[in-house]
Design a protein around this motif. Sequence first.
Motif, PDB file in Angstrom:
ATOM      1  N   GLY A  81      38.487  43.837  40.114  1.00  0.00           N
ATOM      2  CA  GLY A  81      38.020  42.535  39.643  1.00  0.00           C
ATOM      3  C   GLY A  81      38.585  42.243  38.263  1.00  0.00           C
ATOM      4  O   GLY A  81      39.014  41.125  37.969  1.00  0.00           O
ATOM      5  N   MET A  82      38.609  43.249  37.405  1.00  0.00           N
ATOM      6  CA  MET A  82      39.121  43.044  36.043  1.00  0.00           C
ATOM      7  C   MET A  82      40.606  42.684  36.059  1.00  0.00           C
ATOM      8  O   MET A  82      41.059  41.895  35.231  1.00  0.00           O
ATOM      9  CB  MET A  82      38.901  44.289  35.177  1.00  0.00           C
ATOM     10  CG  MET A  82      37.442  44.586  34.855  1.00  0.00           C
ATOM     11  SD  MET A  82      36.426  43.154  34.432  1.00  0.00           S
ATOM     12  CE  MET A  82      37.162  42.639  32.901  1.00  0.00           C
ATOM     13  N   TYR A 105      29.745  38.370  32.512  1.00  0.00           N
ATOM     14  CA  TYR A 105      29.984  39.766  32.891  1.00  0.00           C
ATOM     15  C   TYR A 105      30.519  40.529  31.673  1.00  0.00           C
ATOM     16  O   TYR A 105      31.462  40.085  31.021  1.00  0.00           O
ATOM     17  CB  TYR A 105      30.984  39.826  34.050  1.00  0.00           C
ATOM     18  CG  TYR A 105      31.316  41.240  34.462  1.00  0.00           C
ATOM     19  CD1 TYR A 105      30.377  42.020  35.116  1.00  0.00           C
ATOM     20  CD2 TYR A 105      32.559  41.797  34.172  1.00  0.00           C
ATOM     21  CE1 TYR A 105      30.667  43.324  35.469  1.00  0.00           C
ATOM     22  CE2 TYR A 105      32.859  43.097  34.536  1.00  0.00           C
ATOM     23  CZ  TYR A 105      31.907  43.855  35.179  1.00  0.00           C
ATOM     24  OH  TYR A 105      32.193  45.153  35.533  1.00  0.00           O
ATOM     25  N   ASP A 177      33.867  32.750  38.204  1.00  0.00           N
ATOM     26  CA  ASP A 177      33.679  34.106  38.717  1.00  0.00           C
ATOM     27  C   ASP A 177      32.544  34.016  39.740  1.00  0.00           C
ATOM     28  O   ASP A 177      31.373  33.847  39.378  1.00  0.00           O
ATOM     29  CB  ASP A 177      33.326  35.056  37.561  1.00  0.00           C
ATOM     30  CG  ASP A 177      33.154  36.504  38.033  1.00  0.00           C
ATOM     31  OD1 ASP A 177      32.846  36.710  39.222  1.00  0.00           O
ATOM     32  OD2 ASP A 177      33.303  37.426  37.199  1.00  0.00           O
ATOM     33  N   TRP A 180      28.960  37.098  42.327  1.00  0.00           N
ATOM     34  CA  TRP A 180      27.560  37.270  42.719  1.00  0.00           C
ATOM     35  C   TRP A 180      27.193  36.479  43.967  1.00  0.00           C
ATOM     36  O   TRP A 180      26.563  37.042  44.868  1.00  0.00           O
ATOM     37  CB  TRP A 180      26.626  36.968  41.534  1.00  0.00           C
ATOM     38  CG  TRP A 180      26.566  38.118  40.571  1.00  0.00           C
ATOM     39  CD1 TRP A 180      27.548  39.047  40.355  1.00  0.00           C
ATOM     40  CD2 TRP A 180      25.483  38.477  39.726  1.00  0.00           C
ATOM     41  NE1 TRP A 180      27.131  39.951  39.404  1.00  0.00           N
ATOM     42  CE2 TRP A 180      25.874  39.625  39.001  1.00  0.00           C
ATOM     43  CE3 TRP A 180      24.215  37.927  39.489  1.00  0.00           C
ATOM     44  CZ2 TRP A 180      25.035  40.249  38.064  1.00  0.00           C
ATOM     45  CZ3 TRP A 180      23.386  38.538  38.550  1.00  0.00           C
ATOM     46  CH2 TRP A 180      23.796  39.688  37.853  1.00  0.00           C
ATOM     47  N   ALA A 199      35.200  39.907  42.045  1.00  0.00           N
ATOM     48  CA  ALA A 199      35.311  41.355  42.113  1.00  0.00           C
ATOM     49  C   ALA A 199      34.964  41.666  43.570  1.00  0.00           C
ATOM     50  O   ALA A 199      33.793  41.635  43.959  1.00  0.00           O
ATOM     51  CB  ALA A 199      34.335  42.017  41.153  1.00  0.00           C
ATOM     52  N   THR A 201      35.050  44.330  44.913  1.00  0.00           N
ATOM     53  CA  THR A 201      34.320  45.604  44.848  1.00  0.00           C
ATOM     54  C   THR A 201      32.846  45.438  45.242  1.00  0.00           C
ATOM     55  O   THR A 201      32.219  46.398  45.669  1.00  0.00           O
ATOM     56  CB  THR A 201      34.352  46.095  43.374  1.00  0.00           C
ATOM     57  OG1 THR A 201      35.665  45.922  42.853  1.00  0.00           O
ATOM     58  CG2 THR A 201      33.904  47.514  43.225  1.00  0.00           C
ATOM     59  N   LYS A 202      32.323  44.224  45.058  1.00  0.00           N
ATOM     60  CA  LYS A 202      30.885  44.012  45.178  1.00  0.00           C
ATOM     61  C   LYS A 202      30.534  43.535  46.592  1.00  0.00           C
ATOM     62  O   LYS A 202      30.685  44.282  47.536  1.00  0.00           O
ATOM     63  CB  LYS A 202      30.427  43.048  44.077  1.00  0.00           C
ATOM     64  CG  LYS A 202      30.956  43.411  42.677  1.00  0.00           C
ATOM     65  CD  LYS A 202      30.401  44.716  42.154  1.00  0.00           C
ATOM     66  CE  LYS A 202      31.014  45.175  40.833  1.00  0.00           C
ATOM     67  NZ  LYS A 202      31.102  44.200  39.767  1.00  0.00           N
ATOM     68  N   LEU A 211      37.596  49.353  45.449  1.00  0.00           N
ATOM     69  CA  LEU A 211      37.731  48.585  44.208  1.00  0.00           C
ATOM     70  C   LEU A 211      38.750  47.486  44.446  1.00  0.00           C
ATOM     71  O   LEU A 211      39.829  47.757  44.986  1.00  0.00           O
ATOM     72  CB  LEU A 211      38.220  49.539  43.111  1.00  0.00           C
ATOM     73  CG  LEU A 211      38.477  48.976  41.716  1.00  0.00           C
ATOM     74  CD1 LEU A 211      37.172  48.589  41.039  1.00  0.00           C
ATOM     75  CD2 LEU A 211      39.210  50.007  40.858  1.00  0.00           C
TER      76      LEU A 211
HETATM   77  C1  LIG Z   1      31.971  43.953  38.826  1.00  0.00           C
HETATM   78  C2  LIG Z   1      32.259  42.603  38.301  1.00  0.00           C
HETATM   79  C3  LIG Z   1      33.503  42.313  37.728  1.00  0.00           C
HETATM   80  C4  LIG Z   1      34.597  43.365  37.557  1.00  0.00           C
HETATM   81  O1  LIG Z   1      35.072  43.863  38.755  1.00  0.00           O
HETATM   82  P1  LIG Z   1      35.713  45.356  38.927  1.00  0.00           P
HETATM   83  O2  LIG Z   1      36.097  45.380  40.340  1.00  0.00           O
HETATM   84  O3  LIG Z   1      34.664  46.327  38.528  1.00  0.00           O
HETATM   85  O4  LIG Z   1      36.891  45.427  38.008  1.00  0.00           O
HETATM   86  C5  LIG Z   1      33.727  41.024  37.290  1.00  0.00           C
HETATM   87  N1  LIG Z   1      32.772  40.069  37.371  1.00  0.00           N
HETATM   88  C6  LIG Z   1      31.559  40.313  37.914  1.00  0.00           C
HETATM   89  C7  LIG Z   1      30.560  39.218  37.987  1.00  0.00           C
HETATM   90  C8  LIG Z   1      31.261  41.582  38.391  1.00  0.00           C
HETATM   91  O5  LIG Z   1      30.045  41.823  38.906  1.00  0.00           O
END
Ligand SMILES: *Cc1c(COP(=O)(O)O)cnc(C)c1O
Length: 393
Positions: A81-82, A105, A177, A180, A199, A201-202, A211
């Motif tokens: 995400g970063m 974030y 972003d 969520w 991201a 990842t979530k 990731l």
């Molecule tokens: C986790 C997150 C990120 C960063 O993502 P990574 O995959 O950890 O680099 C950015 N924005 C939000 C809202 C997040 O929850």
Amino acid sequence: MTTNDNWRMETVAIHAGKEIDPTTGAVMPPLHLSTTYERKADGSYHNGFMYIRGDNPTRRSLEDALCALEGGICAATFASGMAAIMTVFQALRPGDHVLIPDDIYFGTKVMIAELFTPWGLSSEAVDMTDLDAVRAAMRPNTRMLWIETPSNPLLKITDIAAVAEIAHEAGAILVCDSTWPSPALQRTLELGADLSVHATTKYLGGHSDMLGGAVIAKENSPFFDSVRMIQQNGGAVPSPFDCWLLLRGIRTLPYRMRGHCENAQRVADYLSHHPKIEKVYYPGLASHPGHAIAARQMSGFGGMLSIGLAPDSLHTGEQNARRMANRTKLFVQATSLGGVESLIEHRASIEGAVTNAPANLLRLSVGLEHPDDIIADLEQALSDEVTLERLSV
Ligand SMILES: *Cc1c(COP(=O)(O)O)cnc(C)c1O
């Protein structure tokens, strides 16, 4: 498979970015690990693929799927995400000005301060729920408004359409972003944002085992061309295996999000009546200041919520928060969010001195366990038993 414009989210999630493999007939897309592709005698390539970093079939399927899910025209995926967020900021120019939200974030805040301020970007943090404050903060060189809704960790709700209007009137772009809500709960691009960032990842991945990041654009633009150029030349691209895991996660996203929303609403209702809880930050509660906007721009209120613990005669709110996080059994005390398992976290102590998070705040990522089990765990964590145990030691 080309997705049908009339398909609902559940159907799109299952079929997007997928076609029957022409060589084997495989119904689910294979995982392509090859780093390089054969060049033909005339100098061309069989299917346009040349080298893994530039493009590869697994990543292409993922980017197609994300476009279809988000209602975008093009998508670029990243190793995290970063990396996705960094690419959007790198597509600006030194000297540009950006507005960012006051609740953001933590990693994005650190990145702007540590990487982009020295690089020459100027930024100002504003309360994006206050449209007059947003208008007042605009400068002639404001190129981008960055929002996050719901925000982390205070669950503030930003009116995407209203902020898009302010951005566009000034010739700036709006980037959201959308990690969520995920594409299942919020049509970020249709509401007016130019780019939606995740991201993955979530919630998109959904199982806390990969990731990744993504930038999805409403339209082709020189700005997105820069994002693509930085993706390919900067090289912060996802591995094919992570792309494949993400595609697998996406298939169940709409159904997982329903469960997350249902469970989080139950938790929010329960905790908002609990005497040891001072405050519940959840847009699904009628008392939340952003409830009406959230009800309009989201199809569900999401699986994330924060709570503020009340102080009592023996402990501060912070002590009670830390004690609660230490006492949950089903909720794991860990960072991150969006997986099938419930997580609980004391944000202020993770973020350190520069945190905006109140000291008594816990952030909960409500998972897909049975809601009665989730609530029973919170109930036992908030019970007085620990005090008795302590007294008896
Ligand atoms: C986790 C997150 C990120 C960063 O993502 P990574 O995959 O950890 O680099 C950015 N924005 C939000 C809202 C997040 O929850």
